[in-house]
Design an enzyme around this catalytic site. Structure first.
Site, PDB file in Angstrom:
ATOM      1  N   ASP A 160     -23.932 -27.041  -0.382  1.00  0.00           N
ATOM      2  CA  ASP A 160     -23.064 -26.680   0.752  1.00  0.00           C
ATOM      3  C   ASP A 160     -21.648 -26.401   0.239  1.00  0.00           C
ATOM      4  OD1 ASP A 160     -22.116 -26.072   3.262  1.00  0.00           O
ATOM      5  OD2 ASP A 160     -22.270 -28.108   4.058  1.00  0.00           O
TER       6      ASP A 160
ATOM      7  N   HIS B 243     -28.481 -29.507   4.582  1.00  0.00           N
ATOM      8  CA  HIS B 243     -27.592 -30.670   4.417  1.00  0.00           C
ATOM      9  C   HIS B 243     -27.910 -31.875   5.313  1.00  0.00           C
ATOM     10  CE1 HIS B 243     -25.736 -28.694   7.827  1.00  0.00           C
ATOM     11  NE2 HIS B 243     -25.068 -27.822   7.112  1.00  0.00           N
TER      12      HIS B 243
HETATM   13 ZN   LIG Z   1     -23.956 -26.195   7.676  1.00  0.00          ZN
END
Ligand SMILES: [Zn+2]
Length: 425
Positions: A305, A232
């Protein structure tokens, strides 16, 4: 059992094929991809007007199982993945208990086979209980089928210990997935450190919180030779550093999540916990760099995520809310709408970022491609279908998304895992 996918536009990053073709599947494998297949099949899928892409592989998912099943389970998370065209997910180990032994990995894999419609690859923690002090059973977990270790949710702050973990990962032929956040620099931050945070009276998280660890991890990967995957990424300097690492021929890869390449801190209109994620939404110049990185391939993977939470953990102020948003069921539509339809990525690059590159990162040689001999994990995606994102439709227990009510273009029509339809719109 034979399945025939008829008349779709096959977009295959492995063979670089981009043309209208039929796809014949038998016993879970792709038997043939050709302009006209006349063979009889038990099931025929009409893919006219749709892309036929390799099933998406999401390198970054929180399934919350075991221990936090009120947020998500292997079953609901698996169904959410199928709805989003995702055929393989990497489950992060920050469950309750933390996945840090061979037995715990095996337990998830066994249960997932029973209840999840998609493939689940459990990742193992770097340290016991994610305590940052003592290494987990990295060798045992690798033997149980962990393709990577990750301390996701935090960074291993002890660089010496982390380097030992990297050496072990390298010895066992697995990757390290890095959550980059210097915990000593967070200072209670809940959103990007900028004018907006000041306006809302909230504490900020600066770019350096991420960048310092990105730099450290790349340097440690250089020394140990481990395969490093940066999770991410949200800052412009992370893109610059990944580019440098690639120029240096290091085995470094990176992922970007849809919320980070679409939203900026300016999209936060009020103190709404549904916009709270870690890393936070950043500035316009960060988003532009992330998009450029995805276009050039410096950032080769799109992950979600996916972080489901109960409603009361998100429908509150930033200070009270949990970090994270769900993503499995919106990733493909958001990627198509904001990257492909806007001309930043080609459909081929979408298939690369969402399937082919993740397969490579994991070392899955039978996935990430719609071509002869591959496992028949396939998504049939209708690029013209428009709809409004409604969390009430989600299979995920988590309804926490800042994209609720957004109109998007492109929708998953069918998802096949091992040649079997696991989702049909
Ligand atoms: Zn993370």
């Amino acid at each position: 059992m034979k399945v025939l996918i008829q008349g779709g536009r096959v977009v295959d990053p492995h063979t670089k094929k981009d043309q209208v073709c039929d796809v014949l599947i038998e016993d879970g494998k792709i038997l043939d991809v050709a302009e006209k297949i006349l063979e009889e099949a038990e099931q025929v899928i009409n893919a006219k007007g749709c892309f036929v892409m390799p099933g998406f592989i999401d390198l970054h998912v929180h399934l919350r199982d075991p221990g936090l099943e009120y947020k998500e389970t292997l079953e609901t998370g698996g169904r959410a993945a199928a709805r989003g065209g995702v055929t393989t997910i990497c489950a992060m180990p920050n469950t309750k208990p933390v996945i840090d032994t061979k037995e715990k990995v095996e337990d998830v894999h066994r249960r997932a086979k029973e209840v999840s419609p998609v493939n689940v690859i459990q990742l193992g923690a770097v340290t016991v209980g994610q305590n940052g002090k003592e290494l987990a059973d990295i060798e045992g977990m690798a033997k149980a089928g962990c393709m990577a270790i990750s301390e996701d949710g935090k960074s291993v702050m002890d660089s010496g210990l982390y380097r030992k973990a990297m050496r072990l990962a390298k010895e066992n032929g697995i990757a390290v997935f890095a959550h980059c956040e210097d915990i000593n620099m967070v200072e209670g931050g809940v959103m990007n450190a900028d004018k907006k945070a000041k306006e809302l009276g909230l504490r900020g998280i600066s770019n350096a919180v991420e960048d310092v660890i990105v730099a450290r991890d790349i340097l440690l990967a250089k020394e140990t030779g481990v395969k490093l995957h940066l999770c991410h990424c949200s800052t412009k300097d992370s893109v610059t550093m990944v580019e440098m690492a690639k120029k240096d021929h290091l085995e470094v890869s990176a992922e970007v999540c849809p919320h980070h390449f679409i939203l900026t801190t300016d999209d936060i209109k009020s103190d709404d916990g549904n916009f709270k994620m870690n890393p936070p939404l950043r500035a316009k110049e960060d988003v532009e760099m992330l998009r450029e990185g995805l276009k050039s391939g410096i950032m080769e993977a799109i992950s979600t995520d996916h972080a489901p939470h109960a409603a009361e953990e998100k429908n509150c102020s930033f200070t009270k809310a949990a970090f994270g948003i769900v993503g499995l069921e919106t990733s493909a539509s958001l990627t198509y709408t904001y990257l492909v339809d806007k001309g930043i990525l080609t459909p081929m690059q979408m298939a690369e970022r969402m399937s082919y590159a993740p397969a490579k990162i994991l070392g899955l040689s039978d996935k990430g491609s719609v071509s002869r001999g591959m496992t028949a994990d396939i998504v049939v995606f209708d690029p013209d279908k428009e709809y409004v994102i409604d969390p009430a439709d989600f299979a995920s227990k988590g309804k926490n998304t800042p994209f609720a009510g957004w109109k998007v273009k492109g929708k998953v029509k069918y998802t096949l895992v091992n040649g079997k339809v696991v989702y049909e719109a």
